[in-house]
Design a protein around this motif. Structure first.
Motif, PDB file in Angstrom:
ATOM      1  N   LEU A 226       3.464 -42.519   4.647  1.00  0.00           N
ATOM      2  CA  LEU A 226       2.440 -41.820   5.419  1.00  0.00           C
ATOM      3  C   LEU A 226       1.774 -42.853   6.323  1.00  0.00           C
ATOM      4  O   LEU A 226       1.025 -43.712   5.859  1.00  0.00           O
ATOM      5  CB  LEU A 226       1.421 -41.152   4.488  1.00  0.00           C
ATOM      6  N   VAL A 240       4.880 -38.693   8.972  1.00  0.00           N
ATOM      7  CA  VAL A 240       5.649 -38.695   7.730  1.00  0.00           C
ATOM      8  C   VAL A 240       7.064 -39.223   8.011  1.00  0.00           C
ATOM      9  O   VAL A 240       7.795 -38.658   8.830  1.00  0.00           O
ATOM     10  CB  VAL A 240       5.737 -37.277   7.118  1.00  0.00           C
ATOM     11  N   GLY A 271      -4.018 -35.782   4.928  1.00  0.00           N
ATOM     12  CA  GLY A 271      -2.898 -35.732   3.995  1.00  0.00           C
ATOM     13  C   GLY A 271      -3.054 -36.607   2.770  1.00  0.00           C
ATOM     14  O   GLY A 271      -3.752 -37.632   2.775  1.00  0.00           O
ATOM     15  N   TYR A 273      -0.677 -37.560  -1.171  1.00  0.00           N
ATOM     16  CA  TYR A 273       0.572 -37.430  -1.917  1.00  0.00           C
ATOM     17  C   TYR A 273       0.283 -37.667  -3.384  1.00  0.00           C
ATOM     18  O   TYR A 273      -0.526 -38.531  -3.756  1.00  0.00           O
ATOM     19  CB  TYR A 273       1.605 -38.441  -1.416  1.00  0.00           C
ATOM     20  N   LEU A 278       3.160 -33.237  -1.464  1.00  0.00           N
ATOM     21  CA  LEU A 278       2.545 -33.659  -0.220  1.00  0.00           C
ATOM     22  C   LEU A 278       1.555 -32.571   0.191  1.00  0.00           C
ATOM     23  O   LEU A 278       1.897 -31.391   0.228  1.00  0.00           O
ATOM     24  CB  LEU A 278       3.630 -33.824   0.845  1.00  0.00           C
ATOM     25  N   PHE A 303      10.878 -31.943   1.849  1.00  0.00           N
ATOM     26  CA  PHE A 303       9.618 -31.410   1.338  1.00  0.00           C
ATOM     27  C   PHE A 303       9.573 -29.917   1.665  1.00  0.00           C
ATOM     28  O   PHE A 303       9.615 -29.513   2.823  1.00  0.00           O
ATOM     29  CB  PHE A 303       8.421 -32.132   1.958  1.00  0.00           C
TER      30      PHE A 303
END
Length: 331
Positions: A226, A240, A271, A273, A278, A303
């Motif tokens: 990221l 990403v 964002g 994780y 995600l 994803f």
């Protein structure tokens, strides 16, 4: 075990991601998900004070179409019952300082009284009005519910009733299946120069000084990175990437993340994780009363969007509505 999980993930074809519809009708919003579960909720009026309760109504698709309702309190007073056109309907119900959940016969009784209602109030145990719920747009929202769930002209319709039997209502659509893959391994460390190169590739702002990316291991050869992109405002974004044996590739997501649309390198908003998941949360306002929240899960190849909730209008309601969900398959 990991190899078996990867084979399982590859054997399940990814269904096209098509979240359900969202619409507003005066003081009500309605959203439906990909299994035709529909949720209606109140919006604050365009003018005047906000009511002290948010009223949310959900109906499952198919037969018989279970109702469930929530009153979300904005004050310390406990809601006790719902009155429709001066008559207490289906109450009393158990409440807490946070509001109340209404199910079963009580929810069915309230749902039956909603069409053509002229006045809806939430009252306490002595009948004192705690909140007035707007009826503007409610009939139109219920009509949209009937249309999406295929209830128009059936005995199960909320508002567009008819003589067709319950058996005429379409079955609940099958939810996509996403296989769960447990991440393993340890992520590498990227130099500041490498991170800046990835920023330039994603057309992100490249500043001076040291830049750090967040890296997480997916398996023994692949990692998700990221990379900071937009770093100011309410909606910072991260590009990403998938690092496959050290080679940076575009992140693979099966749905558009955030509110900005597709970019060459996918970007998630606010964002984070965690353990294969995600998360992206794009605020539509500083108050957080609108926007888009998404949860993606790594299935061994990409994803996959497993949950999406949204509120398309900024009118005081922070109860985002579900428009996409899946079933998870565990190894």
């Amino acid at each position: 075990m990991l190899g078996a999980a990867l084979l399982l993930a590859a054997a399940v074809p990814a269904a096209p991601v098509k979240p359900g519809p969202f619409a507003t009708f005066d003081d009500w919003a309605i959203g439906c998900d990909n299994a035709n579960r529909c949720t209606l909720t109140t919006l604050d009026p365009e003018e005047g004070p906000a009511p002290s309760e948010v009223f949310t109504i959900m109906r499952e698709a198919g037969q018989p179409g279970r109702w469930k309702m929530w009153l979300t309190a904005r004050s310390d007073e406990d809601p006790f019952a719902v009155e429709i056109d001066g008559e207490q309907v289906g109450g009393p119900f158990r409440a807490t300082p946070d509001g109340a959940t209404i199910e079963g016969a009580t929810a069915r009784a309230i749902a039956a009284a909603l069409p053509k209602a002229r006045r809806i109030e939430v009252v306490d145990g002595v009948g004192r009005t705690l909140a007035k719920i707007s009826t503007a747009g409610l009939d139109a929202a219920l009509r949209r519910l009937d249309e999406v769930q295929g209830r128009v002209g059936t005995v199960t319709a909320a508002i567009v009733t008819g003589r067709r039997p319950e058996s005429a209502v379409p079955a609940v659509p099958t939810l996509p299946i996403v296989s769960v893959v447990k991440p393993v391994g340890s992520p590498p460390i990227l130099s500041s120069a490498k991170v800046k190169a990835l920023q330039r590739r994603a057309k992100c702002r490249v500043g001076r000084g040291t830049v750090k990316a967040r890296l997480y291991s997916l398996d023994h050869t692949r990692n998700v990175a990221l990379v900071p992109c937009r770093t100011t405002g309410n909606n910072p974004t991260s590009a990403v990437y998938i690092l496959d044996k050290g080679v940076a590739k575009l992140g693979r997501l099966d749905a558009v993340p955030g509110l900005d649309g597709w970019t060459r390198v996918p970007r998630i908003t606010n964002g984070s994780y965690s353990n294969g998941s995600l998360y992206s949360y794009a605020r539509g306002s500083e108050d957080g009363d609108c926007g888009l929240s998404q949860h993606f899960l790594w299935d061994g190849t990409k994803f996959r969007l497993i949950e999406q909730t949204q509120m398309d209008v900024c009118r005081g309601n922070t109860a985002f509505i579900s428009t996409w969900r899946v079933r998870l398959r565990f190894p």
